[in-house]
Design a protein around this motif. Sequence first.
Motif, mmCIF file in Angstrom:
data_model
loop_
_atom_site.group_PDB
_atom_site.id
_atom_site.type_symbol
_atom_site.label_atom_id
_atom_site.label_comp_id
_atom_site.label_asym_id
_atom_site.label_seq_id
_atom_site.Cartn_x
_atom_site.Cartn_y
_atom_site.Cartn_z
ATOM 1 N N LEU A 169 33.574 34.362 39.161
ATOM 2 C CA LEU A 169 33.879 33.873 37.574
ATOM 3 C C LEU A 169 32.715 34.086 37.333
ATOM 4 N N PHE A 171 29.992 33.212 34.763
ATOM 5 C CA PHE A 171 29.964 32.622 33.820
ATOM 6 C C PHE A 171 29.055 33.103 32.404
ATOM 7 N N ALA A 221 36.727 25.338 34.997
ATOM 8 C CA ALA A 221 37.399 27.019 35.358
ATOM 9 C C ALA A 221 37.025 27.022 37.057
ATOM 10 N N THR A 241 33.907 34.405 32.221
ATOM 11 C CA THR A 241 34.843 33.369 32.251
ATOM 12 C C THR A 241 33.686 32.312 31.451
ATOM 13 N N PHE A 286 40.154 35.399 30.758
ATOM 14 C CA PHE A 286 39.753 34.111 31.442
ATOM 15 C C PHE A 286 41.063 33.311 30.825
#
Length: 367
Positions: A169, A171, A221, A241, A286
């Motif tokens: 992920l 982020f 998430a 994400t 996403f």
Amino acid sequence: MKILITGNLGYVGPWVMRRLRARCPEATLVGVDMGYFAHCLTDASVLPESRVDMQYFADVRRLPRRALEDVTAIVHLAAISNDPMGKAYEDATLDVNYRASVALAQQAKAAGVRSFVFASSCSVYGFAEGGARTESADVNPLTAYARSKVLTETALGELADERFRTTCLRFATACGMSDRLRLDLVLNDFVASAIATRRITVLSDGTPWRPLIDVQDMARAIEWAVYRELDAGGHHLIVNTGSNEWNYQVRELADAVAAAIPGTEVSINHDAPPDKRSYRVDFSLFRRLAPTHVPELTLVDTVRGLRAGLEAMKFDNPDFRESQFIRLKVLTGLRSRRLLNDALEWLPQGAELSQAIQVEAGRTGVA
Ligand SMILES: NC(=O)c1ccc[n+]([C@@H]2O[C@H](COP(=O)([O-])OP(=O)(O)OC[C@H]3O[C@@H](n4cnc5c(N)ncnc54)[C@H](O)[C@@H]3O)[C@@H](O)[C@H]2O)c1
């Protein structure tokens, strides 16, 4: 279901434990953390770790083998978690964030773990002019921290197969209140500054782009990634994400905070050299893969939550950049008291009594 969460005693961890506990009350949750910041609690009503069934105070570089027994999924948060720490402790950053992460994934695969969720970062895009970056764009890691994330993503891709699902992920920069708050994150810094001084000083000219995500939405998430099916992304998934609506320029963030906290002045450094870090990110993949788990909070919600949290703590420290809310400061303090060695491993407590050593710390920075 037994889920191992590394790095659970940090900023993101408390929300992840809460989220996973709510999703699956009967799951066995196990935490693994060195505990660098375990003492940096912020007005938590209960100890966040009361939500796990077992807590290891252990180094992921030397994880006891039994910790992986019967584990179904791993959420791997443990890391030296920002650029300034990566600069001050480059070897340890590559060791923990890259080598130990890959070794953990190898052990996990051998032990029959099915799902490995890795907390990567959009900072892998570095300085990226032009449009928003998708996952297929070239990465441009400018720091040890960002390099460690790219190296780990690549190695995980080589380990993934039908029995071992890996999810990276990427982020956006986190923000929001947590039981272990960090104030070395751009929005959190602005809100703290507005509350303590009624002033926000933007160190750059305010134009760099910085996508953000609330820490509660990060936990949502992660929950999705733990349980995701193979048809949502395949064996090895790298996914930005966050959400397209949360691509902000730094000055917009400062203005939003000033609007929420009346009487706050914003000062922009128009003569600043261009910020090395600026990127816009495309989060469409996403949204497509995890429509039920896309970010829900708005910037106004997050600023409000931070304000309420800081006010509940009676926060008023104008010198908070020197405080225990800054990860680099905490590590450097532990180093200078000889509680940690150069590799950021714990030393016997007695070392605290010996003469303090000089530690060369990087400038405190804001992610
Ligand atoms: N906060 C953000 O903006 C952001 C954005 C993108 C990605 N991430 C990633 O999310 C993860 C969590 O971030 P955070 O903000 O909670 O960071 P944090 O620094 O608050 O927490 C990291 C935790 O990892 C632990 N840890 C570090 N080295 C360890 C080791 N060798 N063994 C065991 N534990 C160790 C620390 O004690 C700490 O509790 C990190 O991997 C970070 O890189 C964070």
